[in-house]
Write an enzyme that holds these catalytic residues in place. Structure first.
Site, PDB file in Angstrom:
ATOM      1  N   HIS A 386       0.777  -1.420  -0.007  1.00 56.17           N
ATOM      2  CA  HIS A 386       0.028   0.047   0.036  1.00 56.17           C
ATOM      3  C   HIS A 386       0.969   1.433  -0.035  1.00 56.17           C
ATOM      4  O   HIS A 386       0.493   2.423  -0.204  1.00 56.17           O
ATOM      5  CB  HIS A 386      -0.858  -0.067   1.272  1.00 56.17           C
ATOM      6  CG  HIS A 386      -2.243   0.724   1.094  1.00 56.17           C
ATOM      7  ND1 HIS A 386      -2.254   1.319  -0.231  1.00 56.17           N
ATOM      8  CD2 HIS A 386      -3.443   0.573   1.541  1.00 56.17           C
ATOM      9  CE1 HIS A 386      -3.625   1.970  -0.164  1.00 56.17           C
ATOM     10  NE2 HIS A 386      -4.145   1.419   0.802  1.00 56.17           N
ATOM     11  N   ASP A 390      -2.188   2.012  -4.887  1.00 61.17           N
ATOM     12  CA  ASP A 390      -3.579   2.129  -4.160  1.00 61.17           C
ATOM     13  C   ASP A 390      -4.641   1.052  -4.545  1.00 61.17           C
ATOM     14  O   ASP A 390      -4.699   0.381  -5.356  1.00 61.17           O
ATOM     15  CB  ASP A 390      -4.068   3.689  -4.460  1.00 61.17           C
ATOM     16  CG  ASP A 390      -4.291   3.869  -6.071  1.00 61.17           C
ATOM     17  OD1 ASP A 390      -4.633   2.798  -6.645  1.00 61.17           O
ATOM     18  OD2 ASP A 390      -3.700   4.802  -6.443  1.00 61.17           O
TER      19      ASP A 390
END
Ligand code: COA
Length: 416
Positions: A386, A390
């Site tokens: 992450h 995204d």
């Protein structure tokens, strides 16, 4: 550095040059060490499963009564390997067949014969097998040889690459090596692949994981594979679902290259990898290993299947080398061959994404007309780093991958 040692010989045994002495497993790879001499085993420096230290003597071989004891065989840590190992590998105790010229070609290109699937009589390794192997490593496409264009007669089933596990895996059975309860606690060192798992997974959990799951309708793919499976078998290859999952992932990675990237330790630079070296989590006797299929972006589904067969044969024989186990850029884990629906896969650093596939199940679903039909449903669980990926990117990639698998004919449009 050290290696775990499994031996084939005992004191007093006669050995010839190139006979297997032992299998040495490190946290990187498993290699068979062969004898450099004809002679008699006089002393073993380690017992079975003991830790053998690199550079220390492994075994004393008496080569001739008049000449005394031969120089000691040393422990080799990992490939690159010695001349003898290159030229005389064994898989499951069977010697590899190849002419001296082919052995030389393999040696000159730093290729272990045990990693090459022989297509000649009695699995003899031919020059073209070495060249094909090299091409796969480098991503080069070799012109098909005249021989390759001739469809060989249906091989006997025993000559097909063996699947590591049979269908019995569908019925839960007790583990092959049951734990004997002695009533006492037992402590043993973490070694081999388990040791590698400790290291990799500890590093992995420093990565903030983003999870994303979805359901895939494989009804069309199940049908397509049924049609293609016998054709692949005629050409000596077992066709499972994995080659389709792998190829669809590669087509998706072409659109979303951030998922085939790596982030440097200081989190300052992202490297987009040119090759799609797709790792496949493999459940083996030795534990979890993740060899990768190199350059999937230039391989056909059939070529991926063939390469997967090779990796599975070597994986189940504990014979995978460093090259097959390193350099992965993206991973798929088909835990569904064992069971389960959703999971939470852990990224394999320095990669940034992984997908885990659940069990394919026949479940009721609605078609476009609102009618219930028997659908072949599989769940997928993705994890992505992450810090650089995204959720929307992961979801779009997953949608694309899903669309290729739900409409396998659509893959044709993008296949090179
Ligand atoms: N659900 C149901 N059946 C499946 C399946 C799934 N998700 N995926 C494959 N199958 C079927 C195959 O089609 C094959 O059936 P067939 O004999 O009728 O053709 C059978 O299960 C066995 O497949 P297998 O030979 O194992 O090949 P594969 O290419 O599908 O899988 C591996 C290869 C290496 C991925 C698999 O053997 C394996 O090791 N899986 C476990 C991975 C793991 O441990 N992950 C956890 C990591 S932490």
């Amino acid at each position: 550095m050290f290696s775990e040692c499994r031996r084939y010989i005992k004191e007093g045994d006669s050995v010839s040059q190139f006979d297997s002495i032992c299998e040495v497993q490190s946290d990187k790879a498993s290699v068979t060490i062969t004898s450099r001499y004809d002679g008699i085993i006089r002393k073993l420096h380690y017992n079975l499963d003991e830790i053998a230290y690199v550079g220390k003597p492994l075994v004393d071989i008496e080569i001739d009564a008049s000449k005394g004891v031969a120089p000691e065989e040393d422990v080799v840590e990992t490939p690159p390997m010695s001349h003898e190992e290159h030229t005389h590998q064994e898989i499951k105790g069977h010697k590899t067949l190849a002419t001296p010229a082919v052995r030389r070609l393999a040696m000159e290109n730093n290729i272990k014969l045990s990693e090459v699937v022989g297509t000649g009589k009695d699995n003899r390794i031919l020059k073209e097998d070495i060249l094909n192997y090299l091409a796969k490593q480098t991503g080069a496409i070799l012109p098909p040889s005249p021989k390759a264009e001739i469809i060989p007669p249906l091989p006997k089933s025993e000559t097909l690459p063996a699947a590591p596990k049979d269908k019995a895996r569908k019925i839960p059975v007790p583990v092959s090596r049951p734990i004997v309860f002695s009533g006492k606690d037992k402590t043993e060192p973490v070694t081999g692949f388990q040791k590698a798992m400790v290291k990799t997974m500890s590093a992995a959990l420093k990565i903030p994981h983003f999870g994303y799951c979805d359901e895939i309708d494989l009804t069309q793919l199940v049908q397509l594979r049924e049609e293609l499976k016998p054709l692949a078998q005629i050409r000596g290859v077992k066709l499972s679902f994995m080659p389709f999952f792998i190829k669809a992932a590669s087509l998706g990675l072409l659109q979303y290259p951030i998922l085939n990237a790596s982030l440097d330790e200081s989190c300052q630079n992202v490297t987009y990898k040119a090759s799609h070296n797709i790792g496949v989590a493999m459940d083996t006797e030795q534990g979890l290993i993740v060899p990768n299929v190199k350059n999937v972006q230039v391989l056909s589904v059939f070529e991926i299947a063939s390469e997967l067969n090779r990796l599975q044969s070597l994986g189940s024989a504990g014979q995978l080398g460093t090259n097959d186990l390193t350099g992965g850029t993206f991973t798929l884990s088909n835990i569904g061959t064992i069971g389960g629906t959703y999971t939470k896969p852990v990224i394999l650093p320095p990669e940034v994404a992984i997908g885990a596939l659940g069990k394919i199940q026949v479940l009721p679903r609605f078609n476009g007309k609102g009618e219930v039909f028997k659908a072949q449903i599989m769940n997928v669980s993705w994890s992505a780093d992450h810090r650089i990926i995204d959720g929307a990117t992961m979801a779009r990639f997953s949608n694309l991958w899903k669309s290729y698998l739900e409409n396998p004919a659509s893959m044709l449009l993008d296949l090179k």
